[in-house]
Design an enzyme around this catalytic site. Structure first.
Site, PDB file in Angstrom:
ATOM      1  N   ARG A  73       0.859  -1.196   0.000  1.00 19.32           N
ATOM      2  CA  ARG A  73       0.000   0.000   0.000  1.00 19.32           C
ATOM      3  C   ARG A  73       0.890   1.240   0.000  1.00 19.32           C
ATOM      4  O   ARG A  73       0.618   2.231  -0.659  1.00 19.32           O
ATOM      5  CB  ARG A  73      -0.946   0.012   1.210  1.00 19.32           C
TER       6      ARG A  73
ATOM      7  N   TYR B  39     -17.197  16.603 -14.915  1.00 19.52           N
ATOM      8  CA  TYR B  39     -17.515  15.177 -15.004  1.00 19.52           C
ATOM      9  C   TYR B  39     -18.552  14.805 -13.925  1.00 19.52           C
ATOM     10  O   TYR B  39     -18.395  15.172 -12.754  1.00 19.52           O
ATOM     11  CB  TYR B  39     -16.223  14.370 -14.823  1.00 19.52           C
TER      12      TYR B  39
ATOM     13  N   ASP C 255      -8.249  18.968 -13.971  1.00 21.40           N
ATOM     14  CA  ASP C 255      -8.515  17.617 -14.474  1.00 21.40           C
ATOM     15  C   ASP C 255      -8.143  17.629 -15.956  1.00 21.40           C
ATOM     16  O   ASP C 255      -8.832  18.240 -16.784  1.00 21.40           O
ATOM     17  CB  ASP C 255      -9.989  17.274 -14.256  1.00 21.40           C
TER      18      ASP C 255
ATOM     19  N   LYS D  46      -8.827   6.567 -19.272  1.00 23.23           N
ATOM     20  CA  LYS D  46      -9.153   7.093 -20.595  1.00 23.23           C
ATOM     21  C   LYS D  46      -7.903   7.095 -21.486  1.00 23.23           C
ATOM     22  O   LYS D  46      -7.364   6.042 -21.762  1.00 23.23           O
ATOM     23  CB  LYS D  46      -9.780   8.484 -20.447  1.00 23.23           C
TER      24      LYS D  46
END
Ligand SMILES: *Cc1c(COP(=O)(O)O)cnc(C)c1O
Length: 385
Positions: free
Chosen positions: A49, A101, A173, A198
């Site tokens: 992690r 978004y 973004d 994306k």
């Protein structure tokens, strides 16, 4: 390596052969933990992690391609958004692009308002309107450009100026533009965010998010949040994202070439009404896009002439090369119907006021042969004549 041009950084930025074997690509370190010779005596890796070599290779690449210093990879784009929100405290205010978004909007309003954060949504083409919303509590300005699906353009440098004056962080973004087309850090952004699901991944085979920052203290805060709240991505997905990034510039060139050709084709088609594409001179954000981007991207939105659901639905259901699906940015062409898919939860009048009519279709133009894409669109549209 960071002084090299983009295409070289995409392939080599932050990368070196694996020290133990010389492997040119970083191995997928599919391990949760690392042996210690004595308590605390380890090779810099204790628990995955906190640190994983495959994720680190991706994070170094992300920093390099965005012109930042530190990269952080997360389990999804929305997990990266979530990490940004955790920089804030109750009472803090965020000014955001109004047509951001949908998943980010939902997280802001449905998750973080109840923790005492306050969000203001405004069209950011009007800098004065943004400045008018600044209060002593403004701690973050949130920009998305180009936006989905209307491809509105926000002047990043103008927003950076307002953020600096307000003592607020500027988050951009950069999912739609990608670092190949737009470098927000060089325009004054503090944090760059990606849904690497994306274009960065580029092959519709992962869900992954990223943050890139330049400033050390801010990076430390975000690394703390990443480890303390744990939304990391796994080594396999890190590897796939890194592999995707290596061809980003080549894919984007073809995405853009195909999109430009299809935008012009749609504009002259008798079954088509509005065509929204930042490369057109009559697009309201064209001048800013031209100034802050290398090209106009691979996304197009257009309305069928009747602007009805029935006709739009017929087109997206008929096309064969364009697959009707959520998401964008992969090598394959996708179509979407925002009013019934991504933006269905927004009330109709509000949706239409921002241009998302029932006849609007969004295209993520892929890198297939453009002649086949054109023929596919033409065959479907001709059914409306
Ligand atoms: C998809 C997307 C996100 C969310 O990313 P996930 O990887 O789906 O969590 C955020 N911003 C933009 C612009 C997106 O397109």
């Amino acid at each position: 390596m960071d002084s090299e041009h983009f295409g070289t950084r995409a392939i080599h930025g932050g990368q070196h052969p694996d020290p133990s074997t010389g492997a040119v690509m970083p191995p997928i370190y599919q391990t949760s933990t690392y042996a210690q010779a004595a308590p605390g005596d380890h090779k810099g890796y204790e628990y995955s992690r906190t640190q994983n070599p495959t994720r680190h290779a991706l994070e170094r690449s992300l920093a390099s391609i965005e012109g930042g210093k530190h990269g952080l990879a997360f389990g999804s784009g929305l997990a990266a958004v979530d990490a940004c929100m955790k920089l804030l405290s109750p009472g803090d205010e965020v000014i955001s692009t109004h047509d951001l978004y949908g998943g980010t909007y939902r997280q802001f309003v449905k998750v973080y308002e109840k923790y005492g954060l306050k969000f203001h949504f405004t069209p950011m083409s009007d800098a004065a309107a943004v400045r008018a919303l600044v209060t002593p509590n403004t701690k973050m300005i949130w920009v998305e450009t180009p936006t989905n699906p209307m491809l509105n353009i926000v002047d990043i440098a103008a927003m950076a100026k307002i953020a600096k004056e307000a003592g607020a962080l500027l988050v951009v973004d950069n999912t739609f533009a990608t670092p190949y087309l737009q470098q927000p850090i060089s325009l004054g952004a503090d944090i760059v965010l990606h849904s690497a699901t994306k274009y960065l991944g580029g092959h519709s085979d992962i869900v992954l998010g990223a943050l890139i920052v330049k400033e050390d203290t801010l990076a430390e805060q975000l690394y703390f949040i990443q480890n303390a709240t744990g939304a990391v991505c796994g080594p396999m997905d890190s590897f796939l994202a890194l592999r995707g990034i290596k061809t980003l510039h080549v894919r984007m060139d073809r995405h853009m070439q195909n999109a430009a050709e299809l935008a012009n084709f749609l504009k002259s088609h008798p079954a088509v009404g509005r065509v929204v594409y930042p490369g057109f001179e009559d697009h309201p954000g064209h001048a800013i896009a031209k100034a802050q981007m290398r090209g106009f991207g691979g996304m197009i939105s257009f309305a069928v002439k009747s602007d009805t659901y029935a006709d739009a639905s017929k087109v997206v259901s008929t096309m064969k090369v364009f697959t009707l699906a959520e998401s964008l940015g992969g090598v394959e062409s996708l179509s979407g119907h925002p009013a019934s898919m991504t933006h269905a939860s927004i009330p109709k009048d509000q949706r239409e006021a921002s241009g998302i009519t029932d006849g609007l279709i969004r295209l993520s133009v892929g890198i297939e042969d453009v002649r086949d894409l054109k023929a596919d669109l033409d065959a479907a549209l001709s059914l409306l004549l």
